[in-house]
Design a protein around this motif. Structure first.
Motif, mmCIF file in Angstrom:
data_model
loop_
_atom_site.group_PDB
_atom_site.id
_atom_site.type_symbol
_atom_site.label_atom_id
_atom_site.label_comp_id
_atom_site.label_asym_id
_atom_site.label_seq_id
_atom_site.Cartn_x
_atom_site.Cartn_y
_atom_site.Cartn_z
ATOM 1 N N UNK A 1 0.841 -1.213 0.000
ATOM 2 C CA UNK A 1 0.000 0.000 0.000
ATOM 3 C C UNK A 1 0.868 1.252 0.000
ATOM 4 N N UNK A 2 1.960 1.200 0.770
ATOM 5 C CA UNK A 2 2.821 2.381 0.913
ATOM 6 C C UNK A 2 3.696 2.612 -0.312
ATOM 7 N N UNK A 3 4.221 1.526 -0.888
ATOM 8 C CA UNK A 3 5.219 1.688 -1.952
ATOM 9 C C UNK A 3 4.691 1.436 -3.365
ATOM 10 N N UNK A 4 3.560 0.756 -3.479
ATOM 11 C CA UNK A 4 2.968 0.474 -4.796
ATOM 12 C C UNK A 4 3.996 -0.164 -5.737
ATOM 13 N N UNK A 5 4.555 -1.276 -5.318
ATOM 14 C CA UNK A 5 5.561 -1.978 -6.106
ATOM 15 C C UNK A 5 4.973 -2.416 -7.448
ATOM 16 N N UNK A 6 5.763 -2.298 -8.488
ATOM 17 C CA UNK A 6 5.377 -2.851 -9.790
ATOM 18 C C UNK A 6 6.203 -4.085 -10.137
ATOM 19 N N UNK A 7 7.320 -4.276 -9.407
ATOM 20 C CA UNK A 7 8.183 -5.428 -9.631
ATOM 21 C C UNK A 7 8.526 -6.079 -8.291
ATOM 22 N N UNK A 8 8.481 -7.412 -8.250
ATOM 23 C CA UNK A 8 8.833 -8.166 -7.048
ATOM 24 C C UNK A 8 9.875 -9.222 -7.415
ATOM 25 N N UNK A 9 10.925 -9.310 -6.614
ATOM 26 C CA UNK A 9 11.900 -10.398 -6.709
ATOM 27 C C UNK A 9 11.770 -11.211 -5.430
ATOM 28 N N UNK A 10 11.477 -12.487 -5.574
ATOM 29 C CA UNK A 10 11.107 -13.326 -4.424
ATOM 30 C C UNK A 10 12.176 -14.369 -4.129
ATOM 31 N N UNK A 11 12.895 -14.175 -3.000
ATOM 32 C CA UNK A 11 13.959 -15.087 -2.575
ATOM 33 C C UNK A 11 13.626 -15.847 -1.298
ATOM 34 N N UNK A 12 12.701 -15.323 -0.507
ATOM 35 C CA UNK A 12 12.465 -15.884 0.824
ATOM 36 C C UNK A 12 12.020 -17.348 0.741
ATOM 37 N N UNK A 13 12.804 -18.252 1.320
ATOM 38 C CA UNK A 13 12.484 -19.677 1.241
ATOM 39 C C UNK A 13 13.391 -20.474 2.165
ATOM 40 N N UNK A 14 12.958 -21.695 2.471
ATOM 41 C CA UNK A 14 13.816 -22.687 3.125
ATOM 42 C C UNK A 14 14.466 -23.506 2.017
ATOM 43 N N UNK A 15 15.754 -23.834 2.184
ATOM 44 C CA UNK A 15 16.493 -24.322 1.013
ATOM 45 C C UNK A 15 17.313 -25.596 1.220
ATOM 46 N N UNK A 16 17.220 -26.240 2.363
ATOM 47 C CA UNK A 16 18.075 -27.396 2.636
ATOM 48 C C UNK A 16 17.355 -28.679 2.235
ATOM 49 N N UNK A 17 17.766 -29.270 1.117
ATOM 50 C CA UNK A 17 17.057 -30.428 0.570
ATOM 51 C C UNK A 17 16.955 -31.603 1.545
#
Length: 328
Positions: free
Chosen positions: A65-81
């Motif tokens: 709401x505050x920033x009105x993003x038009x682009x998102x890069x999504x890295x947040x994740x758990x990664x240990x197989x």
């Protein structure tokens, strides 16, 4: 007024390098991270850090709401197989469900572009040990499955709502900023090169080779190790591709050749000058014998060109960073 880009997980290993490169390219970046594995100290750039979990929709939507993003890069994740095999619901929750919530928010606020941090684990065990984007998608652990499910949601969201996207399927990320300004800070990391550097520094008693009877030249697993700086640059190339009207797609990010576990350990010993202890152990569940990228597509579509394609360079940069981190 320049657009503001949201980077989820921007305090993590990969996200922080991408934030730095985006900022150096003159982009305005806001980071969203719950700091569960990321670190404030990793964030050397960016306009603002919002500390929040993706499951916290109130905080997430307030940021949109505050920033009105038009682009998102999504890295947040758990990664240990291997961990995903013993704790599958953690991975479906953090990786798949939280991506669903983020996509719902992106749809609500009409985000135009989305770049997704995916993984070569979506391929499982590819024929011949090398995977192209056309290879069968058959993950062999919940980590790979959780990421593939997220890719499918992203594909269908794009088709329904017009949001353009690139899913970048990483191979084995390693190394650090060549100037040692930043690198991997992940606590209890499982990445081989970091673990080996820590052993050389005396921070670990030994390094284990998980599986010595694979059908590979020296019996140890083979992986396509890619320098973190080249991987981060691939995200900027993917963003430019979308800004020029590129079609939604998935792309591999790797060098197209692999190094074995034994080869990596030998180079770490050479670079560090330390002959640390190596223990031979059983194979881990969910580990393929060989996983190497066929990555012609990203070069063709985005013009991405690796600049650090050398295993010794990757290890030397990692060693410099780990030494600095340990105060040596």
């Amino acid at each position: 007024m320049p657009e503001t880009i949201l980077v989820s997980g921007g305090c993590g290993y990969i996200g922080s390098h991408v934030v730095r490169q985006l900022s150096e390219a003159g982009r305005k970046v806001v980071v969203y991270d719950n700091l569960s594995t990321g670190s404030r100290d990793a964030l050397l750039h960016g306009e603002e850090l919002i500390v929040g979990d993706l499951a916290d929709r109130q905080t997430l939507e307030a940021a949109f709401e505050r920033h009105r993003f038009t682009t998102v890069l999504h890295f947040a994740a758990s990664i240990v197989a291997p961990e995903s095999v013993s704790q599958p619901l953690k991975y479906y929750g953090n990786n798949t469900r939280n991506t669903l919530g983020l996509l719902e928010t992106c749809t609500k606020f009409k985000v135009q572009r989305f770049i997704f941090s995916s993984t070569a684990a979506v391929y499982g065990i590819p024929d011949g040990g090398a995977a192209s984007e056309e290879s069968t998608l058959a993950p062999i652990n919940p980590y790979g499955t959780s990421k593939l499910m997220s890719e499918w949601m992203l594909r269908d969201t794009s088709a329904a709502h017009g949001m353009q996207y690139v899913a970048l399927r990483y191979f084995n990320v390693a190394g650090a900023d060549p100037q040692a300004r930043m690198g991997q800070r992940t606590p209890e990391a499982t990445h081989l090169i970091k673990v080996a550097c820590q052993a050389a520094l005396g921070l670990r008693e030994s390094v284990s080779i998980y599986g010595t009877d694979y059908p590979t030249p020296d019996g140890s697993g083979i992986r396509d190790y890619i320098h973190i700086e080249d991987l981060a640059a691939a995200h900027l190339c993917a963003l430019q591709y979308l800004e020029k009207g590129g079609e939604p797609t998935a792309m591999n990010v790797g060098y197209g050749r692999g190094g074995s576990v034994r080869e990596v350990l030998a180079i770490v010993k050479e670079v560090s000058g330390v002959d640390f202890k190596v223990v031979e152990a059983e194979r881990r569940p969910g580990d393929p014998a060989s996983l190497v990228a066929k990555a012609d597509k990203i070069r063709r579509l985005t013009g991405w060109q690796p600049r650090h394609d050398d295993l010794r360079t990757i290890i030397a940069d990692a060693w410099r960073w780990e030494s600095k981190l340990a105060g040596r």
